[in-house]
Motif scaffolding. Structure first.
Motif, PDB file in Angstrom:
ATOM      1  N   GLY A  65       0.807  -1.211   0.000  1.00  0.00           N
ATOM      2  CA  GLY A  65       0.000   0.000   0.000  1.00  0.00           C
ATOM      3  C   GLY A  65       0.837   1.256   0.000  1.00  0.00           C
ATOM      4  N   GLY A  66       0.151   2.377  -0.023  1.00  0.00           N
ATOM      5  CA  GLY A  66       0.822   3.678  -0.060  1.00  0.00           C
ATOM      6  C   GLY A  66       0.897   4.208  -1.481  1.00  0.00           C
ATOM      7  N   ASN A  67       1.271   5.492  -1.590  1.00  0.00           N
ATOM      8  CA  ASN A  67       1.291   6.120  -2.917  1.00  0.00           C
ATOM      9  C   ASN A  67       2.679   6.114  -3.559  1.00  0.00           C
ATOM     10  OD1 ASN A  67       2.679   8.178  -1.590  1.00  0.00           O
ATOM     11  ND2 ASN A  67       0.868   9.502  -1.430  1.00  0.00           N
ATOM     12  N   GLY A  68       3.718   5.733  -2.818  1.00  0.00           N
ATOM     13  CA  GLY A  68       5.065   5.696  -3.395  1.00  0.00           C
ATOM     14  C   GLY A  68       5.682   7.061  -3.604  1.00  0.00           C
ATOM     15  N   GLN A  69       4.948   8.114  -3.314  1.00  0.00           N
ATOM     16  CA  GLN A  69       5.456   9.491  -3.452  1.00  0.00           C
ATOM     17  C   GLN A  69       5.882  10.028  -2.090  1.00  0.00           C
ATOM     18  OE1 GLN A  69       5.362  11.229  -6.483  1.00  0.00           O
ATOM     19  NE2 GLN A  69       4.583   9.412  -7.516  1.00  0.00           N
ATOM     20  N   SER A  70       4.960   9.917  -1.130  1.00  0.00           N
ATOM     21  CA  SER A  70       5.263  10.435   0.201  1.00  0.00           C
ATOM     22  C   SER A  70       5.144   9.364   1.282  1.00  0.00           C
ATOM     23  CB  SER A  70       4.328  11.608   0.549  1.00  0.00           C
ATOM     24  OG  SER A  70       2.978  11.168   0.531  1.00  0.00           O
ATOM     25  N   ASN A  71       4.505   8.248   0.958  1.00  0.00           N
ATOM     26  CA  ASN A  71       4.336   7.214   1.975  1.00  0.00           C
ATOM     27  C   ASN A  71       4.320   5.827   1.344  1.00  0.00           C
ATOM     28  OD1 ASN A  71       1.649   6.688   1.022  1.00  0.00           O
ATOM     29  ND2 ASN A  71       0.907   8.393   2.260  1.00  0.00           N
ATOM     30  N   PHE A  72       4.394   4.820   2.187  1.00  0.00           N
ATOM     31  CA  PHE A  72       4.283   3.416   1.771  1.00  0.00           C
ATOM     32  C   PHE A  72       3.669   2.629   2.923  1.00  0.00           C
ATOM     33  CE2 PHE A  72       8.268   3.742   3.962  1.00  0.00           C
ATOM     34  CZ  PHE A  72       8.483   2.519   4.573  1.00  0.00           C
ATOM     35  N   GLY A  73       3.099   1.480   2.610  1.00  0.00           N
ATOM     36  CA  GLY A  73       2.384   0.710   3.626  1.00  0.00           C
ATOM     37  C   GLY A  73       3.196  -0.451   4.166  1.00  0.00           C
ATOM     38  N   LEU A  74       2.906  -0.780   5.403  1.00  0.00           N
ATOM     39  CA  LEU A  74       3.474  -1.973   6.029  1.00  0.00           C
ATOM     40  C   LEU A  74       2.497  -3.135   5.839  1.00  0.00           C
ATOM     41  CD1 LEU A  74       4.921  -0.607   9.410  1.00  0.00           C
ATOM     42  CD2 LEU A  74       6.112  -1.028   7.246  1.00  0.00           C
ATOM     43  N   PRO A  75       2.977  -4.357   5.932  1.00  0.00           N
ATOM     44  CA  PRO A  75       2.067  -5.494   5.816  1.00  0.00           C
ATOM     45  C   PRO A  75       1.014  -5.459   6.927  1.00  0.00           C
ATOM     46  CG  PRO A  75       4.361  -6.227   5.737  1.00  0.00           C
ATOM     47  CD  PRO A  75       4.369  -4.777   6.110  1.00  0.00           C
ATOM     48  N   ASN A  76      -0.172  -5.944   6.599  1.00  0.00           N
ATOM     49  CA  ASN A  76      -1.249  -6.012   7.591  1.00  0.00           C
ATOM     50  C   ASN A  76      -1.535  -7.482   7.892  1.00  0.00           C
ATOM     51  OD1 ASN A  76      -3.431  -5.704   9.245  1.00  0.00           O
ATOM     52  ND2 ASN A  76      -4.742  -4.713   7.734  1.00  0.00           N
ATOM     53  N   LEU A  77      -1.126  -7.920   9.070  1.00  0.00           N
ATOM     54  CA  LEU A  77      -1.352  -9.309   9.465  1.00  0.00           C
ATOM     55  C   LEU A  77      -2.435  -9.421  10.534  1.00  0.00           C
ATOM     56  CD1 LEU A  77       2.313 -10.616   9.342  1.00  0.00           C
ATOM     57  CD2 LEU A  77       0.385 -11.450   7.999  1.00  0.00           C
ATOM     58  N   GLN A  78      -3.273  -8.412  10.641  1.00  0.00           N
ATOM     59  CA  GLN A  78      -4.378  -8.466  11.596  1.00  0.00           C
ATOM     60  C   GLN A  78      -5.481  -9.360  11.030  1.00  0.00           C
ATOM     61  OE1 GLN A  78      -5.651  -4.503  12.619  1.00  0.00           O
ATOM     62  NE2 GLN A  78      -3.561  -3.773  12.746  1.00  0.00           N
ATOM     63  N   GLY A  79      -5.760 -10.468  11.685  1.00  0.00           N
ATOM     64  CA  GLY A  79      -6.802 -11.389  11.238  1.00  0.00           C
ATOM     65  C   GLY A  79      -6.456 -12.096   9.941  1.00  0.00           C
ATOM     66  N   ARG A  80      -5.166 -12.213   9.636  1.00  0.00           N
ATOM     67  CA  ARG A  80      -4.738 -12.849   8.384  1.00  0.00           C
ATOM     68  C   ARG A  80      -3.708 -13.933   8.676  1.00  0.00           C
ATOM     69  NH1 ARG A  80      -6.793 -10.005   4.267  1.00  0.00           N
ATOM     70  NH2 ARG A  80      -7.284  -7.820   4.621  1.00  0.00           N
ATOM     71  N   LEU A  81      -3.708 -14.921   7.835  1.00  0.00           N
ATOM     72  CA  LEU A  81      -2.742 -16.003   7.930  1.00  0.00           C
ATOM     73  C   LEU A  81      -1.689 -15.803   6.854  1.00  0.00           C
ATOM     74  CD1 LEU A  81      -2.085 -18.870   9.103  1.00  0.00           C
ATOM     75  CD2 LEU A  81      -3.396 -19.777   7.187  1.00  0.00           C
ATOM     76  N   PRO A  82      -0.419 -15.669   7.215  1.00  0.00           N
ATOM     77  CA  PRO A  82       0.606 -15.478   6.175  1.00  0.00           C
ATOM     78  C   PRO A  82       0.816 -16.766   5.387  1.00  0.00           C
ATOM     79  CG  PRO A  82       1.627 -15.623   8.347  1.00  0.00           C
ATOM     80  CD  PRO A  82       0.155 -15.644   8.565  1.00  0.00           C
TER      81      PRO A  82
END
Length: 196
Positions: free
Chosen positions: A45-62
């Motif tokens: 996630g994120g726009n790659g211009q000013s921010n980026f996302g971390l993985p979301n492992l809330q309620g998810r199985l990797p």
């Protein structure tokens, strides 16, 4: 012990240690975490211009990324699945059940009073505790007026009506496997991993 930047680990406590962040899908500043962005990009996630996302492992199985024999190909950052699904008529097997309603009918037969019954004692109709006005000296307890003809029956019909509903009723059904919640965190600093 040093770790690779971008490593994800599980912890038994409920906070992110120093130089780590919880894997909750939050956005980080690109200018502040340029090294981590160089590894993750906008995969999570994120726009790659000013921010980026971390993985979301809330309620998810990797699950592992890539392809394998008999497995569905998975791409880094891809997510899917549901914690619950709604049971609809369209995702149930076909069954021969009327969907407009069903009427059930039953008939109960009750014995009726014979049409030739006499309300008063007579020589051929004696009642317990009553004396006939004529006939044998002993009281005839049962009437013989019916002879061999069967007693007419009077029918009573009861009708039960109702509507059959398809199962499911669009109620969500949980599909989550048994689980144990732990704290997934990602390393914000560490050794930059080099390719083998």
């Amino acid at each position: 012990m040093e770790v690779f930047i971008g490593s994800i680990q599980m912890f038994g406590f409920n906070f992110a240690p120093r130089y780590w962040a919880q894997c909750g899908g939050q956005l980080l500043s690109l200018s502040q975490y340029q090294t981590l962005f160089a590894l993750l990009g906008t995969t999570y996630g994120g726009n790659g211009q000013s921010n980026f996302g971390l993985p979301n492992l809330q309620g998810r199985l990797p699950i592992g990324q890539g392809t394998g024999p008999g497995l569905t190909p998975r791409v880094m950052g891809e997510d899917g699945g549901n914690e619950s699904v709604s049971i609809l008529g369209s995702n149930l097997p076909n069954v021969a059940i009327p969907t407009t309603g069903l009427t059930l009918k039953t008939t109960v037969n009750l014995a009726a009073t014979p049409s030739n019954a006499s309300p008063t004692p007579s020589a051929s109709h004696s009642f317990i505790g009553a004396s006939p006005t004529a006939g044998p000296s002993e009281a005839a307890i049962y009437s013989d007026a019916q002879g061999t003809s069967p007693v007419a029956l009077q029918g009573v019909t009861s009708t039960f009506t109702g509507t059959l509903a398809l199962p499911g009723s669009n109620i969500p059904l949980g599909t989550m496997n048994p689980f144990l919640a732990v704290n997934f965190c990602i390393a914000l600093q560490g050794i930059f991993p080099t390719r083998n």
